[in-house]
Design a protein around this motif. Structure first.
Motif, mmCIF file in Angstrom:
data_model
loop_
_atom_site.group_PDB
_atom_site.id
_atom_site.type_symbol
_atom_site.label_atom_id
_atom_site.label_comp_id
_atom_site.label_asym_id
_atom_site.label_seq_id
_atom_site.Cartn_x
_atom_site.Cartn_y
_atom_site.Cartn_z
ATOM 1 N N ASP A 91 7.205 5.018 4.272
ATOM 2 C CA ASP A 91 8.103 3.910 3.622
ATOM 3 C C ASP A 91 9.055 3.150 4.594
ATOM 4 N N ARG A 122 4.112 8.081 -5.760
ATOM 5 C CA ARG A 122 5.010 7.013 -5.787
ATOM 6 C C ARG A 122 4.382 5.771 -6.154
ATOM 7 N N ASN A 173 7.942 9.180 1.960
ATOM 8 C CA ASN A 173 9.224 9.503 2.317
ATOM 9 C C ASN A 173 9.389 11.116 2.668
ATOM 10 N N ASP A 202 5.049 3.125 -7.425
ATOM 11 C CA ASP A 202 5.998 1.925 -7.218
ATOM 12 C C ASP A 202 6.255 1.435 -5.862
ATOM 13 N N LYS A 203 5.918 2.426 -4.723
ATOM 14 C CA LYS A 203 6.003 2.088 -3.269
ATOM 15 C C LYS A 203 4.585 2.188 -2.662
ATOM 16 N N SER A 217 3.825 5.137 -0.528
ATOM 17 C CA SER A 217 4.238 5.412 0.943
ATOM 18 C C SER A 217 5.256 6.620 0.710
ATOM 19 N N THR A 233 6.779 13.988 -6.707
ATOM 20 C CA THR A 233 6.200 12.969 -5.512
ATOM 21 C C THR A 233 4.759 13.321 -5.327
#
Length: 261
Positions: free
Chosen positions: A64, A20, A28, A22-23, A26, A4
């Protein structure tokens, strides 16, 4: 599972990339732990600067929300605990680090992602990037130091406007307003950010560390308190090997070789 946070060790400095994509990078819990661990490792290893950026088309979209959706939980989430456990220690770590932390904002920086960026010491952003206090869109308060940073950097009128409307702020306008250091062409961002980080890592990092601490203290200090602090820090830096080297190099008309001590 991919890391990450990606790390590249450049000898005297480290490049960290939120990973990350694809996010929109954000946060986590895994990414929080990885970033804090990487920063602590860089500091403990006596690296002399850190560069933080994001993978893909965004820098960081903040939290996220899939992990904080009340509809998927037994009750409302304790967002204060999230801040106390993850965001606040991260912001304090960046602010208290005795090394410069540079941020290269490669795309959208929203919510806590925007405030993580402006917690860093020097912020460069691609001219295509935007800063968004997106808390207003979900009924929250700017966090990760956002209310403090915005007021001190921009003043009440602009801070309240951004926080209450969630209006996107372009990188160029962020630079014009004094929220960040520079907006640069997107194609040049990482080249410029890496060159700046390398230059700082080669510099008199003891003096840079004390400059950082003095600037932070100035927010709360009176002029007399700040004058006394400057004298204290200057006494310390004046006794350093870096100062002796800097003066010698100046008088000998050569490039100094600073060691950070």
């Amino acid at each position: 599972m991919p890391d990450t946070v990606l790390q590249v060790d450049n000898g005297t400095w480290v490049e960290l990339t939120l990973n990350r994509p694809d996010k929109l990078n954000s946060f986590n819990e895994a990414m929080h732990i990885a970033l804090r661990t990487a920063l602590e490792t860089a500091i403990d290893a006596k690296k002399r600067a850190v560069l933080l950026t994001g993978a893909g088309r965004g820098f960081c979209a903040g939290q996220d929300l899939g992990n904080r959706d009340p509809a998927k939980m037994d009750g409302p989430p304790d967002l204060g605990k999230t801040l106390d456990s993850y965001y606040n220690p991260l912001v304090r770590l960046i602010r208290d680090a005795d090394i410069p932390v540079i941020c290269a904002v490669n795309g959208v920086a929203a919510g806590a992602g925007a405030n993580l960026a402006i917690a860093c010491d020097i912020v460069l952003a691609a001219n295509t990037a935007k800063f968004i206090q997106s808390f207003a869109h979900v009924g929250l308060v700017p966090d990760a130091g956002g209310t403090w940073q915005l007021i001190h950097l921009l003043g009440a009128a602009r801070a309240k406007g951004l926080a209450m409307t969630g209006m996107p702020l372009t990188a160029s306008q962020a630079a014009d307003w004094g929220l960040i250091w520079q907006a640069v062409p997107a194609d040049n961002l990482m080249q410029d950010a890496r060159a700046l980080t390398a230059k700082l890592a080669e510099g008199p990092t003891m003096g840079i560390a004390h400059t950082k601490k003095a600037m932070h203290a100035a927010v709360a200090n009176t002029l007399d308190q700040q004058l006394n602090l400057e004298a204290e820090y200057q006494r310390t830096c004046g006794a350093s090997a870096d100062y002796a080297e800097g003066v010698a190099a100046f008088l000998q008309k050569r490039k100094p070789q600073f060691k950070g001590v």
